[in-house]
Motif scaffolding. Structure first.
Motif, PDB file in Angstrom:
ATOM      1  N   SER A   1       0.830  -0.698   0.230  1.00  0.00           N
ATOM      2  CA  SER A   1       0.202  -0.101   0.416  1.00  0.00           C
ATOM      3  C   SER A   1       1.059   1.401  -0.114  1.00  0.00           C
ATOM      4  O   SER A   1       0.428   2.747  -0.035  1.00  0.00           O
ATOM      5  CB  SER A   1      -0.782   0.253   0.929  1.00  0.00           C
ATOM      6  N   CYS A   2       2.298   1.444  -0.234  1.00  0.00           N
ATOM      7  CA  CYS A   2       2.892   2.680   0.434  1.00  0.00           C
ATOM      8  C   CYS A   2       2.972   2.673  -1.375  1.00  0.00           C
ATOM      9  O   CYS A   2       3.610   3.708  -1.448  1.00  0.00           O
ATOM     10  CB  CYS A   2       3.796   2.281   1.308  1.00  0.00           C
ATOM     11  N   LEU A   3       3.425   1.714  -2.048  1.00  0.00           N
ATOM     12  CA  LEU A   3       3.493   1.787  -3.745  1.00  0.00           C
ATOM     13  C   LEU A   3       2.270   1.905  -4.966  1.00  0.00           C
ATOM     14  O   LEU A   3       2.465   2.448  -5.328  1.00  0.00           O
ATOM     15  CB  LEU A   3       4.433   0.784  -3.720  1.00  0.00           C
ATOM     16  N   LEU A   4       1.097   2.218  -3.762  1.00  0.00           N
ATOM     17  CA  LEU A   4       0.187   2.174  -4.689  1.00  0.00           C
ATOM     18  C   LEU A   4      -0.482   4.084  -3.836  1.00  0.00           C
ATOM     19  O   LEU A   4      -0.185   4.297  -3.147  1.00  0.00           O
ATOM     20  CB  LEU A   4      -1.452   1.801  -3.819  1.00  0.00           C
ATOM     21  N   LEU A   5      -1.471   4.435  -4.947  1.00  0.00           N
ATOM     22  CA  LEU A   5      -1.703   5.374  -4.526  1.00  0.00           C
ATOM     23  C   LEU A   5      -3.459   5.407  -4.377  1.00  0.00           C
ATOM     24  O   LEU A   5      -3.669   4.890  -5.424  1.00  0.00           O
ATOM     25  CB  LEU A   5      -1.814   7.157  -5.278  1.00  0.00           C
ATOM     26  N   ALA A   6      -3.754   6.096  -3.519  1.00  0.00           N
ATOM     27  CA  ALA A   6      -5.149   5.851  -2.845  1.00  0.00           C
ATOM     28  C   ALA A   6      -6.357   6.370  -4.863  1.00  0.00           C
ATOM     29  O   ALA A   6      -7.342   5.080  -4.608  1.00  0.00           O
ATOM     30  CB  ALA A   6      -5.996   7.019  -2.284  1.00  0.00           C
ATOM     31  N   VAL A   7      -6.018   7.280  -5.431  1.00  0.00           N
ATOM     32  CA  VAL A   7      -6.866   7.297  -6.368  1.00  0.00           C
ATOM     33  C   VAL A   7      -6.730   5.866  -7.739  1.00  0.00           C
ATOM     34  O   VAL A   7      -7.593   5.651  -7.881  1.00  0.00           O
ATOM     35  CB  VAL A   7      -6.563   8.195  -7.423  1.00  0.00           C
ATOM     36  N   GLN A   8      -5.512   5.087  -7.260  1.00  0.00           N
ATOM     37  CA  GLN A   8      -5.677   3.914  -7.999  1.00  0.00           C
ATOM     38  C   GLN A   8      -6.814   2.727  -7.553  1.00  0.00           C
ATOM     39  O   GLN A   8      -7.030   2.144  -8.107  1.00  0.00           O
ATOM     40  CB  GLN A   8      -4.394   3.512  -8.123  1.00  0.00           C
ATOM     41  N   VAL A   9      -7.237   3.034  -5.992  1.00  0.00           N
ATOM     42  CA  VAL A   9      -8.135   1.566  -5.903  1.00  0.00           C
ATOM     43  C   VAL A   9      -9.602   2.255  -5.752  1.00  0.00           C
ATOM     44  O   VAL A   9     -10.333   1.631  -5.166  1.00  0.00           O
ATOM     45  CB  VAL A   9      -7.476   0.953  -4.722  1.00  0.00           C
TER      46      VAL A   9
END
Lengths: 860, 152
Positions: free
Chosen positions: B59-67
């Motif tokens: 989850s540190c390599l993803l942006l919230a907008v990506q989910v």
């Protein structure tokens, strides 16, 4: 002879046995209705029906036995919250509203004069409150004090000169962390480069750049200590072994980084700091001094949970000072959450030591005398409690061996690298790699098996308690029995035979041994060995180690325990629960152990904290003493109700009862109720309220003597490791075929936790042996500042060790327990280095034993 | 700022987030789901692992907008009112955690494995665990726990 029985717990066998005993206790239906799609779907896709294994949850898995939880493999009370994600770590708490976030601007060079810092662009960023600069730090702080009486101006951020890459030069305070980091990038710092001393050798070279001009030399301390007649012994020796060693910088780098929330209260000039600090609380006073406030005005609070530390979080305190200054400067509470690169770059590193060893032997293999010339690189500043690495092992410089004559030169050198600090083992790896490699080399030169050489020199059990040449008092143990057991478990004789056969087939198999005396509970006075006896005589004496515990019983019989041992996963709450349940005869589910520390509320001393493996000996010991006093109070209240003397009352199974007449009883809940609700009815002489605070100081920890002898720790365990490795002749990869570790850490309070500590220490010891090193270039740039470059062991790299335990109770600790959480970080690098050198027939190997290094060593 | 709609542990959340907000920060600081831990913020240590539509991700390599529009599962969703998830129970029994900081991430990887066709060999379990750093345990208890639940 105090030797106890050998116990080979076999972690997995025993827990499996318990798993079977508990069995499945809830059906599929008990799992409840549809808990939502995906988890259910995954379960259905799987071939294992683990719903069948669902068990009903219980609070605290500790079995409710009436007496005798101590010594049992009681499962942890900490787990229930941690497994659910309900732990409270520093970044999980928001103690104050309107808290602002800090980002630290750090030096990009290792040595330079600061010629200007431009913060204007940062101040333009929307959401920035301000930027704390070097000038602010100079104006608002005092230098951190040090045990070394040298003019080193160490502050929480650089003033005028930066001396290592990553040293703080400014702090941006902003509405959130994202904005703070944006603005930090807009701070420009002008550096006038200075020559860099990035190694011990370059710092000591003629014409080396001097880090601290006021000192005039990079050698901050140079003590030469002699015990007995080492020169005479070397004259008599039949064999003198001379070897040089380097134990490099590494770091225990816990998975949770540092975190601090600070609030400076203007009206009282006081600071409240929430942080994942771990002690020793000696540095609480150091931080208060730097802030220019009385220690009573610095309130340190640690959250209940901390995500590992292994010593490193002792180095949180300079950041407490830095964030307190930022809070003071801008009038808002300030939070700083460290990231991994900052942590690896600039927070803490184990001390690099360069050692020249000379060892004098008789032709029969008796170790007659040792000369150790030790140089510790403490980095750019001496950050308290350094230079403690240099002296922590001073009482046991000859390790497990009976040696009368010792010569030790101890130097503290500064380099343009990150200041060093506590890292698990702390002084142990730096001592035992040279010592145990020297023993292996000597065995080769004497034509003797290394195990036989060790046996001829081990301190005999008949000599316990044994006083070493340098002043330690080894309190108990049967070292030879541990050695025998380790050799047996390793199949040593067979392994030696097979080694020859394998060699004939072109395989490179080696066997390595390490014998280690593992100290626990540090004498706070050992650090003053860095001063001359004359200087010590002018100062207040420092000695001992003490812990305080408060225990209270509520009106319904629930028990609360508070202490300042700042656990980070070791299971202090579980062990304290075991102790209290045993002493008070209460259900462990009624015991609540508060692991959060608060210098304004908890009992504590300067030696409080979580270091030198002190909990089992002194933390649990202090719990035992405090619980014993509460038990006395309960017995006094029960005595008139039962019509007997208090001495005839025993506390068992939740009741006070007449010894020998278990039917004459009154419940402890009722006694608690009486104390709270009916103080007028208490027997004469019994205080109202059911709470007590007890402090325990372990005996035998005097200040250093005038002739520089010191019992540097309260108690001493022992371990023997045997490693069997195979080195690939093509790739030089090291494979561990077998690893045996046999400990004698006195009475084991909880075998499950003991095994966990041994596995964990071994993992870090093997990491240091095979993988872990902080690599700097010649300009002092750290090349290992991420987890992509600083390699720590993962599940695929570690062997399953064979473990066994002897129990020679310590006569100096209340429960007979000693520490055992660090021994394998001291032993494993030596055992593996011995095994690899044996496999490849190399005289010298350097840890970490990477394939590239072994290839080079074998090629030359 | 962008509007996103995420199903986390079976609950629907509609939020406006900065485009650059990390998923880990969104979960921890916006939704208050602080069981997910952050260890390295560069995708190596595995502490922040969550499930994204069933797959273990950092989850540190993803942006919230990506989910946006996805389902996210975190450690908070594992235990039910009746008790711990079998993997949590097994970690407890095998002393597979000490400080507990890496535990949430390891649990989510283990849950992903539990959903796959098994059983998994000890070697497979170790390989999958090699994406997680634990500095406390030496992994033996974790391997034993996972072996018991998803192993052969």
């Amino acid at each position: 002879m105090r030797r106890g029985s050998v116990r080979s717990y076999g972690l997995h066998a025993s827990v499996k046995a318990r798993a079977r005993a508990s069995g499945p206790s809830a059906s599929v239906e008990d799992r409840g209705g549809d808990r939502g799609g995906t988890l259910g779907r995954w379960r259905r896709r799987g071939t294992v029906d683990y719903r069948r294994m669902m068990v009903t949850e219980r609070r605290a898995e500790a079995p409710t036995r009436p007496v005798g939880l101590l010594g049992q493999p009681v499962r942890r009370v900490e787990d229930a919250a941690l497994l659910r994600g309900e732990g409270w770590f520093i970044d999980d708490i928001d103690p104050l509203p309107n808290t602002y976030h800090a980002a630290i601007v750090r030096s990009s060079v290792a040595h330079a004069r600061l010629s200007g810092t431009d913060i204007s662009a940062a101040l333009e960023v929307d959401g920035v409150v301000g930027v704390l600069t070097s000038d602010d730090v100079a104006a608002l702080s005092q230098p951190f004090p040090s045990v070394l009486d040298v003019p080193v101006d160490y502050r929480p951020a650089a003033v005028d000169v930066v001396r290592y890459v990553g040293e703080p030069v400014a702090v941006v305070v902003a509405r959130d962390r994202y904005i703070a980091e944006d603005a930090a990038e807009r701070v420009t710092v002008d550096y006038e480069p200075l020559a860099v001393a990035a190694t011990v050798e370059s710092a000591l070279a003629p014409g080396a750049p001097v880090l601290h001009e006021a000192v005039g030399s990079n050698t901050l301390s140079d003590r030469h200590l002699r015990y007995g007649d080492p020169d005479g012994a070397f004259t008599r020796a039949d064999l003198v072994v001379r070897k040089s060693f380097r134990v490099p910088r590494s770091t225990c780098t816990p998975v949770e980084c540092f975190g601090v929330v600070c609030h400076w209260q203007k009206s009282t000039s006081s600071v409240v700091a929430w942080c994942n600090f771990q002690g020793p609380f000696t540095t609480h006073a150091v931080a208060a001094h730097a802030l220019g406030i009385p220690a009573s005005r610095l309130r340190l609070i640690t959250p209940p949970d901390s995500g590992g530390s292994f010593g490193t979080k002792s180095s949180v305190y300079p950041y407490v000072v830095l964030m307190a200054l930022a809070s003071r400067r801008f009038g808002v509470p300030v939070r700083w959450t460290e990231d991994r690169v900052e942590h690896l770059l600039a927070s803490s590193s184990a001390t690099e030591r360069v050692t020249e060893v000379e060892a004098a032997f008789s032709s029969e293999g008796r170790l007659l005398a040792l000369r150790l010339d030790m140089i510790d690189d403490v980095g750019a500043y001496v950050r308290a409690p350094e230079p403690a690495t240099l002296y922590r092992m001073h009482g046991c410089l000859a390790g497990a061996y009976d040696v009368a004559d010792v010569d030790a030169r101890a130097r503290v050198v500064v380099t343009n690298r990150c200041p060093t600090g506590l890292n698990r083992g702390f002084g142990g790896p730096q001592l035992y790699l040279p010592l145990e490699r020297t023993m292996a080399a000597a065995a080769g030169m004497l034509g003797m098996d290394p195990a036989e050489l060790a046996r001829r020199n081990l301190v005999p059990s008949s000599s316990m308690p044994y006083t070493t040449a340098t002043g330690a008092v080894y309190d108990s143990g049967d070292y030879e029995a541990c050695l025998d057991e380790a050799l047996r478990l390793a199949g040593y004789s067979d392994a030696r035979r097979d080694q020859g056969t394998a060699r004939a087939e072109g395989r490179r198999i080696g066997i390595g041994l390490a014998c280690v005396v593992e100290p626990s509970v540090s004498n706070m006075g050992y650090i003053t060995l860095s001063q001359t006896p004359e200087a010590r005589a002018q100062a207040l004496p420092k000695s001992g180690n003490a812990e305080g515990v408060t225990i209270a019983m509520g009106p319904h019989g629930g028990v609360t325990v508070r202490f300042t041992t700042t656990p980070q996963g070791q299971g202090h709450a579980t062990v304290a629960t075991q102790v209290v349940a045993d002493v008070l005869g209460v259900d462990p589910a009624l015991v609540d152990v508060r692991t959060d520390a608060d210098t304004a509320a908890n009992p504590w001393t300067v030696s409080s904290g979580n270091y030198s493996s002190r909990f089992a000996a002194i933390g649990a010991g202090a719990v035992h003493v405090a619980a014993g006093r509460l038990a006395e109070q309960l017995r006094a209240i029960a005595a008139p109700l039962l019509g007997v003397e208090a001495s005839a009352v025993e506390l068992v199974g939740g009741a006070a009862r007449v010894a020998g007449e278990p039917s004459r009883r009154v419940s402890i809940r009722r006694l608690a109720g009486a104390a709270h609700w009916d103080p007028a009815g208490l027997p004469p002489g019994v205080d109202a309220g059911l709470a007590t605070t007890a402090y325990l100081a372990l005996p035998g920890l005097d200040p250093p003597s005038a002739d520089d002898r010191i019992n540097s720790s309260a108690t001493y365990g022992f371990l023997v490791d045997v490693a069997v490795v195979e080195v690939d002749p093509e790739t030089f990869a090291v494979k561990i075929l077998r690893y045996v570790t046999v400990h004698d850490a006195g009475r084991i309070l909880n075998p499950l936790l003991a095994e966990g500590q041994v596995h964990g220490a071994l993992a870090q010891g093997l990491g240091a042996a095979l993988l872990e090193r902080h690599v700097y270039d010649d300009q002092g740039q750290l090349l290992t500042a991420s987890f992509l470059d600083y390699l720590v062991p993962t599940a695929t790299e570690l062997p399953e060790p064979v473990t066994a335990y002897f129990e020679s109770p310590s006569p100096v600790t209340p429960l007979g327990a000693k520490g055992l959480g660090e021994g394998n970080t001291m032993s494993a690098p030596a055992a593996i280095a011995n095994a690899v050198a044996d496999a490849l027939g190399l005289e010298d190997v350097e840890v970490p034993l990477t394939p590239g290094r072994l290839w080079s060593a074998s090629a030359s | 700022m962008r509007r996103i709609e995420v199903d986390v542990n079976g609950s629907r959340h509609v939020r406006h987030v900065d485009e650059r907000r990390l998923l880990s920060d969104f979960l921890r600081h916006d939704l208050g789901l602080r069981g997910t831990k952050v260890g390295c913020e560069h995708g190596v240590c595995g502490a922040c692992t969550v499930l994204l539509d069933g797959a273990a991700v950092r989850s540190c390599l993803l942006l919230a907008v990506q989910v946006d529009g996805c389902r996210v599962d975190t450690v908070e969703g594992l235990a039910g009112p009746e008790g711990l998830h079998p993997l949590q129970e097994a970690l407890h029994r095998h002393h597979g955690l000490q400080c507990g900081y890496c535990t949430a991430g390891i649990l989510m990887t283990a849950v992903e494995m539990a959903g796959e066709a098994g059983p998994h060999s000890v070697e497979e379990i170790k390989q999958r665990l090699s994406g997680h750093i634990c500095r406390c345990t030496g992994y033996a208890g974790i391997v034993a726990a996972l072996s018991e639940v998803v192993g052969s």
